[in-house]
Design a protein around this motif. Structure first.
Motif, PDB file in Angstrom:
ATOM      1  N   ILE A 199     -68.703   2.344  23.030  1.00 46.65           N
ATOM      2  CA  ILE A 199     -68.111   1.066  23.416  1.00 46.65           C
ATOM      3  C   ILE A 199     -68.386   0.055  22.311  1.00 46.65           C
ATOM      4  O   ILE A 199     -69.536  -0.251  22.014  1.00 46.65           O
ATOM      5  CB  ILE A 199     -68.686   0.552  24.752  1.00 46.65           C
ATOM      6  CG1 ILE A 199     -68.641   1.665  25.817  1.00 46.65           C
ATOM      7  CG2 ILE A 199     -67.919  -0.678  25.213  1.00 46.65           C
ATOM      8  CD1 ILE A 199     -67.279   2.235  26.078  1.00 46.65           C
ATOM      9  N   GLY A 200     -67.320  -0.453  21.710  1.00 42.05           N
ATOM     10  CA  GLY A 200     -67.433  -1.376  20.598  1.00 42.05           C
ATOM     11  C   GLY A 200     -66.651  -0.871  19.403  1.00 42.05           C
ATOM     12  O   GLY A 200     -66.351   0.330  19.307  1.00 42.05           O
ATOM     13  N   THR A 201     -66.336  -1.783  18.486  1.00 41.67           N
ATOM     14  CA  THR A 201     -65.568  -1.392  17.296  1.00 41.67           C
ATOM     15  C   THR A 201     -66.111  -2.041  16.023  1.00 41.67           C
ATOM     16  O   THR A 201     -65.467  -1.986  14.985  1.00 41.67           O
ATOM     17  CB  THR A 201     -64.078  -1.777  17.457  1.00 41.67           C
ATOM     18  OG1 THR A 201     -63.981  -3.192  17.668  1.00 41.67           O
ATOM     19  CG2 THR A 201     -63.429  -1.038  18.613  1.00 41.67           C
ATOM     20  N   GLY A 202     -67.285  -2.669  16.116  1.00 45.33           N
ATOM     21  CA  GLY A 202     -67.846  -3.363  14.972  1.00 45.33           C
ATOM     22  C   GLY A 202     -68.714  -2.470  14.099  1.00 45.33           C
ATOM     23  O   GLY A 202     -68.610  -1.235  14.120  1.00 45.33           O
ATOM     24  N   GLN A 218     -71.936  -1.705  14.179  1.00 46.91           N
ATOM     25  CA  GLN A 218     -72.827  -0.762  14.830  1.00 46.91           C
ATOM     26  C   GLN A 218     -72.078   0.398  15.475  1.00 46.91           C
ATOM     27  O   GLN A 218     -72.515   1.544  15.414  1.00 46.91           O
ATOM     28  CB  GLN A 218     -73.694  -1.465  15.874  1.00 46.91           C
ATOM     29  CG  GLN A 218     -74.874  -0.631  16.334  1.00 46.91           C
ATOM     30  CD  GLN A 218     -75.735  -0.154  15.184  1.00 46.91           C
ATOM     31  OE1 GLN A 218     -76.262  -0.947  14.424  1.00 46.91           O
ATOM     32  NE2 GLN A 218     -75.854   1.154  15.027  1.00 46.91           N
ATOM     33  N   ALA A 219     -70.938   0.111  16.093  1.00 45.53           N
ATOM     34  CA  ALA A 219     -70.126   1.192  16.658  1.00 45.53           C
ATOM     35  C   ALA A 219     -69.626   2.117  15.554  1.00 45.53           C
ATOM     36  O   ALA A 219     -69.589   3.348  15.725  1.00 45.53           O
ATOM     37  CB  ALA A 219     -68.948   0.608  17.436  1.00 45.53           C
ATOM     38  N   ALA A 243     -58.403   2.776  14.832  1.00 47.03           N
ATOM     39  CA  ALA A 243     -58.876   2.970  13.457  1.00 47.03           C
ATOM     40  C   ALA A 243     -60.249   3.626  13.446  1.00 47.03           C
ATOM     41  O   ALA A 243     -60.524   4.517  12.627  1.00 47.03           O
ATOM     42  CB  ALA A 243     -58.915   1.631  12.728  1.00 47.03           C
ATOM     43  N   LEU A 244     -61.119   3.214  14.363  1.00 46.51           N
ATOM     44  CA  LEU A 244     -62.448   3.823  14.428  1.00 46.51           C
ATOM     45  C   LEU A 244     -62.358   5.266  14.908  1.00 46.51           C
ATOM     46  O   LEU A 244     -63.030   6.152  14.365  1.00 46.51           O
ATOM     47  CB  LEU A 244     -63.346   2.998  15.356  1.00 46.51           C
ATOM     48  CG  LEU A 244     -64.784   3.495  15.529  1.00 46.51           C
ATOM     49  CD1 LEU A 244     -65.472   3.686  14.189  1.00 46.51           C
ATOM     50  CD2 LEU A 244     -65.574   2.529  16.411  1.00 46.51           C
ATOM     51  N   VAL A 263     -73.024   7.213  27.193  1.00 47.60           N
ATOM     52  CA  VAL A 263     -72.321   5.987  26.802  1.00 47.60           C
ATOM     53  C   VAL A 263     -73.179   5.241  25.791  1.00 47.60           C
ATOM     54  O   VAL A 263     -74.314   4.857  26.089  1.00 47.60           O
ATOM     55  CB  VAL A 263     -72.048   5.076  28.019  1.00 47.60           C
ATOM     56  CG1 VAL A 263     -71.345   3.794  27.574  1.00 47.60           C
ATOM     57  CG2 VAL A 263     -71.214   5.814  29.063  1.00 47.60           C
ATOM     58  N   PHE A 264     -72.624   5.058  24.599  1.00 52.13           N
ATOM     59  CA  PHE A 264     -73.270   4.250  23.572  1.00 52.13           C
ATOM     60  C   PHE A 264     -72.656   2.851  23.615  1.00 52.13           C
ATOM     61  O   PHE A 264     -71.467   2.685  23.313  1.00 52.13           O
ATOM     62  CB  PHE A 264     -73.052   4.844  22.183  1.00 52.13           C
ATOM     63  CG  PHE A 264     -73.786   6.133  21.929  1.00 52.13           C
ATOM     64  CD1 PHE A 264     -75.128   6.139  21.590  1.00 52.13           C
ATOM     65  CD2 PHE A 264     -73.123   7.347  22.030  1.00 52.13           C
ATOM     66  CE1 PHE A 264     -75.810   7.327  21.356  1.00 52.13           C
ATOM     67  CE2 PHE A 264     -73.790   8.541  21.790  1.00 52.13           C
ATOM     68  CZ  PHE A 264     -75.137   8.530  21.454  1.00 52.13           C
TER      69      PHE A 264
END
Length: 313
Positions: free
Chosen positions: A132-135, A137-138, A166-167, A189-190
């Motif tokens: 969960i996330g796209t920055g 750290q993800a 994109a990730l 889940v991360f």
């Protein structure tokens, strides 16, 4: 006068070999759980838009280092933040400075390494993973999973569909879905966000899910019900016993006796997941010992490769 090895961002990133970082971070976590690390709780100076934290640590066998890191919200992008700074490595015998590294890739990769170790220790049979996330750290988490567990399917979920796609394209077995569907379908889940409030409710998680939360520098990333229901794990005792920014927002008021140190599971002194199953939660606050671990890997690589620039100081 000392010769200090200076490595830029790309050189620092190049030295972060995934397997070696994982081994070094595991050693640091075990040392933390045994009380062998010398490190004060993180302190921070607060500016209107963010904070500057200081994290010195000594880890036997790995080294002596200190990180200065800024955590600032990204303008115009609610829920996102950037981590920038420096890691300085010193000679543990005479105190002379040895190396200066870029903190951003070190922070991202060592944090992803601790989260991945929590999965290996607490959910080793996981067949479905959500990030969960796209920055930053993800991105580091997906990259580490691609390097170490490329056959395990990953679902990427975030608020920006283009960034999620994109990730996902960086992992051989990744797809994109909504946050709800990603969480509901996951064994692990991360959570890798800059959220100031819970990203999803407890009800979305499977009964025996494992949650790794590495965000929440500015507030609660996890639903209080997740903390109430889960078996809790962390890097160090102060995750619950110290106030933010050293401790976790989610663990304030939690009985420290409920929190097991991940290093105690890694070296077999604690069984980890209960035989009865149930929710497990790794709440990361970050720790200077992990920066020492990652920095030691980078500097060893740089010396072997002849990378970096020597500067007299």
């Amino acid at each position: 006068m000392s010769q200090v090895l200076v490595l830029d961002k790309e050189q620092t990133r190049a030295g972060l070999d995934p397997a070696r970082v994982l081994d070094a971070v595991a050693a640091a976590l075990v040392a933390l759980s045994r009380g062998e690390v010398s490190a004060p709780p993180r302190i921070a100076a607060h500016a209107p838009a963010g904070l500057l934290g200081a994290m010195p640590a000594y880890v036997p066998g790995l080294g002596l280092a200190a990180k200065l890191v800024s955590v600032f919200a990204t303008p115009g992008a609610p829920g996102r933040s950037s981590h920038r700074g420096l890691v300085a490595l010193f000679d543990h015998a005479d105190g002379s400075p040895l190396a200066l590294l870029d903190a951003e890739p070190i922070t991202a990769v060592r944090t992803a390494a601790s989260a991945t170790l929590s999965m290996r220790a607490l959910a080793p049979a996981a067949g479905r993973i959500a990030v969960i996330g796209t920055g930053v750290q993800a991105t580091a988490q997906v990259a580490l999973l691609a390097a170490l567990h490329p056959a395990v399917p990953v679902t990427v979920a975030g608020r920006d569909a283009d960034r999620s796609r994109a990730l996902a394209d960086t992992h051989p077995q990744a797809t994109v879905d909504s946050i709800e569907q990603a969480v509901r379908g996951a064994d692990v889940v991360f959570c890798c966000t800059g959220a100031r409030e819970p990203v999803f409710p407890r009800a979305w998680l499977a009964r025996d899910a494992h949650v790794s939360s590495v965000g929440g520098s500015h507030g609660h990333e996890l639903d209080p019900a997740v903390i109430a229901d889960g078996a809790l794990f962390a890097e160090w005792p102060g995750a619950a016993g110290s106030p933010p920014p050293a401790g976790a927002y989610e663990l304030q008021g939690v009985d420290p006796q409920r929190v097991t140190l991940l290093g105690a599971v890694l070296d077999g002194r604690h069984p980890g997941r209960d035989d009865r199953g149930g929710l497990t939660v790794f709440k990361s606050t970050g720790h200077g010992a992990l920066d020492v671990a990652a920095a030691s890997v980078v500097v060893a690589w740089a010396r072997a490769q002849g990378a970096g620039t020597a500067v007299a100081m």
